[in-house]
Design a protein around this motif. Structure first.
Motif, short mmCIF file in Angstrom:
data_model
loop_
_atom_site.label_atom_id
_atom_site.label_comp_id
_atom_site.label_asym_id
_atom_site.label_seq_id
_atom_site.Cartn_x
_atom_site.Cartn_y
_atom_site.Cartn_z
N GLY A 15 0.81 -1.21 0.00
CA GLY A 15 0.00 0.00 0.00
C GLY A 15 0.84 1.25 0.00
N LYS A 16 1.96 1.24 0.71
CA LYS A 16 2.84 2.41 0.73
C LYS A 16 3.42 2.69 -0.65
N ALA A 17 3.77 1.61 -1.37
CA ALA A 17 4.28 1.79 -2.73
C ALA A 17 3.22 2.45 -3.62
N LEU A 18 1.97 2.03 -3.50
CA LEU A 18 0.90 2.65 -4.26
C LEU A 18 0.69 4.09 -3.82
N TYR A 19 0.74 4.32 -2.51
CA TYR A 19 0.56 5.67 -1.98
C TYR A 19 1.64 6.61 -2.50
N ASP A 20 2.89 6.16 -2.52
CA ASP A 20 3.99 7.03 -2.92
C ASP A 20 3.94 7.40 -4.39
N THR A 21 3.24 6.62 -5.20
CA THR A 21 3.15 6.93 -6.63
C THR A 21 1.85 7.64 -7.01
N SER A 22 0.81 7.53 -6.17
CA SER A 22 -0.49 8.05 -6.58
C SER A 22 -1.11 9.07 -5.62
N CYS A 23 -0.66 9.11 -4.37
CA CYS A 23 -1.34 9.92 -3.35
C CYS A 23 -0.47 10.96 -2.69
N ILE A 24 0.84 10.78 -2.74
CA ILE A 24 1.75 11.59 -1.94
C ILE A 24 1.75 13.05 -2.36
N SER A 25 1.48 13.34 -3.65
CA SER A 25 1.53 14.72 -4.11
C SER A 25 0.47 15.59 -3.46
N CYS A 26 -0.65 15.00 -3.05
CA CYS A 26 -1.72 15.77 -2.40
C CYS A 26 -1.75 15.58 -0.89
N HIS A 27 -1.48 14.35 -0.44
CA HIS A 27 -1.60 14.05 0.99
C HIS A 27 -0.27 14.05 1.72
N GLY A 28 0.83 14.24 0.99
CA GLY A 28 2.11 14.43 1.63
C GLY A 28 2.77 13.17 2.13
#
Length: 260
Positions: free
Chosen positions: A45-58
Motif C-alpha cells: 500500500g505504501k508503494a501505491l501511496y507514494d506513486t499516486s497519493c503523496i503529491s496531495c496528501h504528503g
C-alpha cells in the motif's frame, strides 16, 4: 527588575515545554510514527501511496496545504469509501469529489487501506456480513426503515435518490452503493455527511439500515408504485398528477362536448 523578567520568561518557557511534552505523551495517535513497522500488505500500500497519493496528501499522510488533508486517523474505512468508489484520486479540486470508475482494484484498495490504518489508525470495517440476518431477526428490515427515515432521508430522500446540498455539494444516490460503501460512509462521514460512530448508531443498527437500503430500495426498485418519477418526492408526483389529470379532463370535456 531585569532578573525578575528573565526569571518569568524562563518559567513560562519551561511551562510550555512541559505542557507540550505531556500532550505528546498522552496523544501519540495524532501523529504518524516515523519508523512504523509495516506488514506485507502495508508495504504494498505504501508503494501505491507514494506513486499516486503523496503529491496531495504528503509524506506519511501528513497532508499538504491547499491540496489534500492529513490522513492520520481516518482509518482504512475512509480508503474503502473514497478509493473504492473512484472518488479518490480526484481529477481536480471541486466542491465535492464525484464518483467515477475506480483507479485501483479491490486488492490494491485493501493494501492502501492497510497502509493508512497502520500509519495512523482510525475506523475499520468489521469482519463478517454487513447486513442483518432476516431469518433470525425478521424485524430488522422494519427497524432499518425507521432508522433510515430518521437519519438519512433529509439528505438522500425517502427513496434514496439523493439531493442537492449547499455550496455546490450533493447527497449521492444510494441505488448502486454496496454494503461496504454504506458502512464505510456511516463510519467516516465523507463530504457533508455526519459521522455515525458506534455511539450514534450501533453496529447492529448500521446493518439494519444497510439491509433496508439493499432490500427495499435497491432490490424492490420502486416500493412506492410502478413509476418512481425520479424519487424526488411529492413535488414531482403532484406535478405529474396535475399535468396528466388536467390533460385527461380537457380531452374528456372535449369528447363530451362533441357527443352532445
Amino acid at each position: 527588575r531585569a532578573r525578575r523578567r528573565l526569571g518569568a520568561a524562563v518559567r513560562m518557557l519551561a511551562a510550555l515545554v512541559l505542557a507540550g511534552g505531556v500532550y505528546t505523551a498522552f496523544t501519540p495517535g495524532a501523529f504518524a510514527e516515523d519508523n512504523v513497522q509495516l506488514s506485507a500488505a502495508g508495504r504494498e500500500g505504501k508503494a501505491l501511496y507514494d506513486t499516486s497519493c503523496i503529491s496531495c496528501h504528503g509524506r506519511d499522510g501528513q497532508g499538504v496545504k491547499d491540496r489534500g488533508p492529513s490522513l492520520i486517523g481516518v482509518g482504512s474505512a475512509s480508503v474503502e469509501f473514497q478509493v473504492g468508489t473512484g472518488r479518490m484520486p480526484m481529477t481536480r479540486q471541486e466542491a465535492q469529489a464525484e464518483q467515477k470508475p475506480p483507479q485501483f482494484d479491490d486488492a490494491q484498495t485493501e493494501q492502501l487501506g492497510q497502509y493508512i490504518q497502520e500509519l495512523g489508525g482510525g475506523p475499520e470495517l468489521p469482519d463478517g456480513p454487513l447486513v442483518a440476518d432476516l431469518e433470525s431477526d425478521p424485524d430488522a428490515l422494519a427497524r432499518g426503515g425507521e432508522l433510515f427515515r430518521v437519519n438519512c432521508t433529509s439528505c438522500h430522500g425517502f427513496g434514496g435518490g439523493g439531493g442537492a446540498l449547499s455550496s455546490g455539494k450533493f447527497a449521492p444516490s444510494l441505488g448502486d452503493a454496496t454494503a461496504e460503501e454504506l458502512y464505510a460512509a456511516m463510519l467516516t462521514g465523507p463530504q457533508n455527511m455526519p459521522v455515525f460512530g458506534d455511539n450514534q448508531l450501533t453496529p447492529e443498527q448500521k446493518k439494519q439500515i444497510i439491509t433496508y437500503i439493499s432490500v427495499q430500495l435497491q432490490d424492490d426498485k420502486d416500493p412506492g408504485g410502478l413509476f418512481n418519477l425520479g424519487r424526488y418526492g411529492p413535488s414531482t408526483e403532484g406535478m405529474a398528477i396535475f399535468l396528466i389529470g388536467i390533460t385527461l379532463l380537457v380531452f374528456t370535456s372535449l369528447w363530451i362536448a362533441g357527443k352532445s
